[in-house]
Design an enzyme around this catalytic site. Structure first.
Site, mmCIF file in Angstrom:
data_model
loop_
_atom_site.group_PDB
_atom_site.id
_atom_site.type_symbol
_atom_site.label_atom_id
_atom_site.label_comp_id
_atom_site.label_asym_id
_atom_site.label_seq_id
_atom_site.Cartn_x
_atom_site.Cartn_y
_atom_site.Cartn_z
ATOM 1 N N GLY A 16 0.779 -1.235 0.000
ATOM 2 C CA GLY A 16 0.000 0.000 0.000
ATOM 3 C C GLY A 16 0.812 1.287 0.000
ATOM 4 N N PHE A 17 0.367 2.237 0.822
ATOM 5 C CA PHE A 17 0.990 3.577 0.835
ATOM 6 C C PHE A 17 2.477 3.503 1.186
ATOM 7 C CE2 PHE A 17 -3.254 5.374 2.769
ATOM 8 C CZ PHE A 17 -3.931 5.044 1.618
ATOM 9 N N TYR A 152 -11.743 2.686 14.831
ATOM 10 C CA TYR A 152 -10.767 3.049 13.779
ATOM 11 C C TYR A 152 -10.692 4.570 13.636
ATOM 12 C CZ TYR A 152 -8.396 3.687 9.375
ATOM 13 O OH TYR A 152 -7.513 4.117 8.410
ATOM 14 N N LYS A 156 -7.587 7.388 14.462
ATOM 15 C CA LYS A 156 -7.049 8.356 13.498
ATOM 16 C C LYS A 156 -7.219 9.794 14.011
ATOM 17 C CE LYS A 156 -5.307 5.466 10.575
ATOM 18 N NZ LYS A 156 -3.849 5.400 10.386
HETATM 19 P P1 NDP Z 1 -2.077 -1.874 3.703
HETATM 20 O O1 NDP Z 1 -2.800 -2.933 4.451
HETATM 21 O O2 NDP Z 1 -1.847 -2.084 2.245
HETATM 22 O O3 NDP Z 1 -0.681 -1.570 4.407
HETATM 23 C C1 NDP Z 1 -0.570 -1.490 5.803
HETATM 24 C C2 NDP Z 1 0.887 -1.584 6.205
HETATM 25 O O4 NDP Z 1 0.964 -1.465 7.625
HETATM 26 C C3 NDP Z 1 1.525 -2.911 5.814
HETATM 27 O O5 NDP Z 1 2.819 -2.673 5.320
HETATM 28 C C4 NDP Z 1 1.608 -3.663 7.133
HETATM 29 O O6 NDP Z 1 2.773 -4.476 7.153
HETATM 30 C C5 NDP Z 1 1.774 -2.516 8.126
HETATM 31 N N1 NDP Z 1 1.360 -2.908 9.466
HETATM 32 C C6 NDP Z 1 0.111 -3.184 9.911
HETATM 33 N N2 NDP Z 1 0.137 -3.560 11.195
HETATM 34 C C7 NDP Z 1 1.447 -3.519 11.571
HETATM 35 C C8 NDP Z 1 2.141 -3.810 12.777
HETATM 36 N N3 NDP Z 1 1.483 -4.224 13.872
HETATM 37 N N4 NDP Z 1 3.487 -3.671 12.811
HETATM 38 C C9 NDP Z 1 4.146 -3.256 11.726
HETATM 39 N N5 NDP Z 1 3.560 -2.957 10.551
HETATM 40 C C10 NDP Z 1 2.225 -3.111 10.480
HETATM 41 O O7 NDP Z 1 -2.936 -0.549 3.939
HETATM 42 P P2 NDP Z 1 -2.691 0.988 3.518
HETATM 43 O O8 NDP Z 1 -1.448 1.161 2.756
HETATM 44 O O9 NDP Z 1 -3.960 1.457 2.920
HETATM 45 O O10 NDP Z 1 -2.590 1.631 4.954
HETATM 46 C C11 NDP Z 1 -1.501 2.420 5.381
HETATM 47 C C12 NDP Z 1 -2.007 3.435 6.377
HETATM 48 O O11 NDP Z 1 -2.948 4.286 5.745
HETATM 49 C C13 NDP Z 1 -2.733 2.858 7.583
HETATM 50 O O12 NDP Z 1 -2.363 3.590 8.728
HETATM 51 C C14 NDP Z 1 -4.212 3.072 7.251
HETATM 52 O O13 NDP Z 1 -5.008 3.172 8.408
HETATM 53 C C15 NDP Z 1 -4.134 4.383 6.512
HETATM 54 N N6 NDP Z 1 -5.229 4.723 5.615
HETATM 55 C C16 NDP Z 1 -5.656 3.866 4.633
HETATM 56 C C17 NDP Z 1 -6.677 4.247 3.779
HETATM 57 C C18 NDP Z 1 -7.209 3.341 2.726
HETATM 58 O O14 NDP Z 1 -8.392 3.505 2.330
HETATM 59 N N7 NDP Z 1 -6.439 2.418 2.194
HETATM 60 C C19 NDP Z 1 -7.267 5.598 3.853
HETATM 61 C C20 NDP Z 1 -6.746 6.404 4.926
HETATM 62 C C21 NDP Z 1 -5.760 5.982 5.734
HETATM 63 P P3 NDP Z 1 2.845 -5.982 7.710
HETATM 64 O O15 NDP Z 1 1.490 -6.606 7.528
HETATM 65 O O16 NDP Z 1 3.923 -6.617 6.891
HETATM 66 O O17 NDP Z 1 3.235 -5.810 9.135
HETATM 67 C C1 8X3 Z 2 -9.522 4.576 5.546
HETATM 68 C C2 8X3 Z 2 -10.642 5.372 4.972
HETATM 69 O O1 8X3 Z 2 -13.132 5.746 5.013
HETATM 70 O O2 8X3 Z 2 -12.370 3.436 5.014
HETATM 71 O O3 8X3 Z 2 -8.907 5.266 6.564
HETATM 72 O O4 8X3 Z 2 -12.166 4.794 6.989
HETATM 73 S S1 8X3 Z 2 -12.135 4.807 5.546
#
Ligand code: NDP
Ligand code: 8X3
Length: 252
Positions: A16-17, A152, A156
């Site tokens: 992801g990001f 959640y 945030k």
């Molecule tokens: P992904 O699930 O694709 O990526 C999440 C990343 O976080 C993975 O690399 C995972 O790595 C890591 N991670 C999760 N839990 C842990 C942990 N306990 N220890 C270490 N690493 C961890 O999701 P996104 O890229 O979408 O999410 C990234 C961030 O953006 C998050 O904080 C999410 O809440 C936020 N976000 C996402 C949105 C969306 O719609 N996608 C919108 C707004 C915010 P691994 O599993 O290898 O540990």
């Molecule tokens: C992820 C966006 O709208 O699914 O943070 O909560 S939402």
């Protein structure tokens, strides 16, 4: 090669990001520290990035392991210029009275406590060196309520207020703080939220043009590359197909 090579630590870079952000900064020759729990993915990514990379495999919920690994960062990687606190997750979409308390605890431990541990560990070096930028990944869920967003969204909101308080406390130092608050973005986020149900996750994005990891990496990169006297406090970004719909009224 970048004119000034930064050392950029990104938590949650295995998808992801975080992964897109690692690729974005690596393209410009910056030194990258990538973290996450999935060691195989870290190794593959490290092999693909054509820049100095240090993979650190740890769970951000494990304070002792985070302390140990972040204290032992070797040589050129030790002085972190940019910390992207991205590791995080949502678990479940049930309403509060039906949700799993274990899921709630995991979100609080990861999104709040994990982010706080890593920040507390990296920030003193930034202040001592007189340079640094912390980029925290929040969410639109911090501001806009939706059914099933309960804990959640609250985690945030913690990220947003923690970022604002850091700004207040770091005024007078050159250390910058930004919170990035994305909306609907297609990553592994929904697969994780639905406990591995990929079919259900796919439906979240059906008929939409969601943000991508690259869109969010672009926002992070933009904030980090402003001139040193400019602090981008917050960026909220959504795909064009998404908008806040205001308050709902339940009628009998
Ligand atoms: P992904 O699930 O694709 O990526 C999440 C990343 O976080 C993975 O690399 C995972 O790595 C890591 N991670 C999760 N839990 C842990 C942990 N306990 N220890 C270490 N690493 C961890 O999701 P996104 O890229 O979408 O999410 C990234 C961030 O953006 C998050 O904080 C999410 O809440 C936020 N976000 C996402 C949105 C969306 O719609 N996608 C919108 C707004 C915010 P691994 O599993 O290898 O540990
Ligand atoms: C992820 C966006 O709208 O699914 O943070 O909560 S939402």
């Amino acid at each position: 090669m970048a004119e000034t090579r930064l050392t950029v630590l990104i938590t949650g870079a295995t998808s992801g990001f975080g992964e897109a952000t690692a690729r974005r900064f690596a393209r410009e020759g910056h030194r990258i520290v990538i973290t996450g729990r999935r060691e195989d993915r870290l190794e593959i990514l490290a092999g693909e990035l054509k820049t100095p990379v240090l993979p650190l495999c740890f769970d951000v919920r494990d304070k002792n392991e985070a302390d140990r690994l972040l204290s032992g960062i070797p040589g050129d990687f030790a002085e972190i210029d940019v910390l992207v606190n991205n590791a995080g997750l949502a678990l479940g979409i049930e309403k509060a009275h039906e949700a799993s308390f274990d899921d709630w605890e995991t979100m609080i431990d990861t999104n709040c406590k994990g982010l706080a541990y890593v920040t507390r560990k990296v920030l003193p070096g930034m202040v001592a060196r007189g340079r640094g930028h912390i980029v925290n990944i929040g969410s639109i869920a911090a501001t806009y309520a939706y059914p099933g967003g309960n804990v959640y969204g609250a985690t945030k909101a913690f990220v947003r207020q923690f970022s604002r308080n850091l700004r207040a406390e770091l005024a007078g130092t050159p250390v910058r703080v930004t919170v990035i608050e994305p909306g609907l973005a297609e990553t592994e986020f929904s697969v994780v939220r639905f406990h591995g149900d990929a079919e259900r996750a796919k439906k979240v994005y059906e008929g939409t043009s969601p943000l991508s990891g690259e869109d969010v990496a672009d926002a992070i990169h933009w904030a980090v590359t402003r001139p040193p006297h400019v602090n981008v406090d917050a960026i909220e970004l959504m795909p064009v197909c998404q908008a806040s719909a205001g308050l709902s009224i339940h009628r009998k």
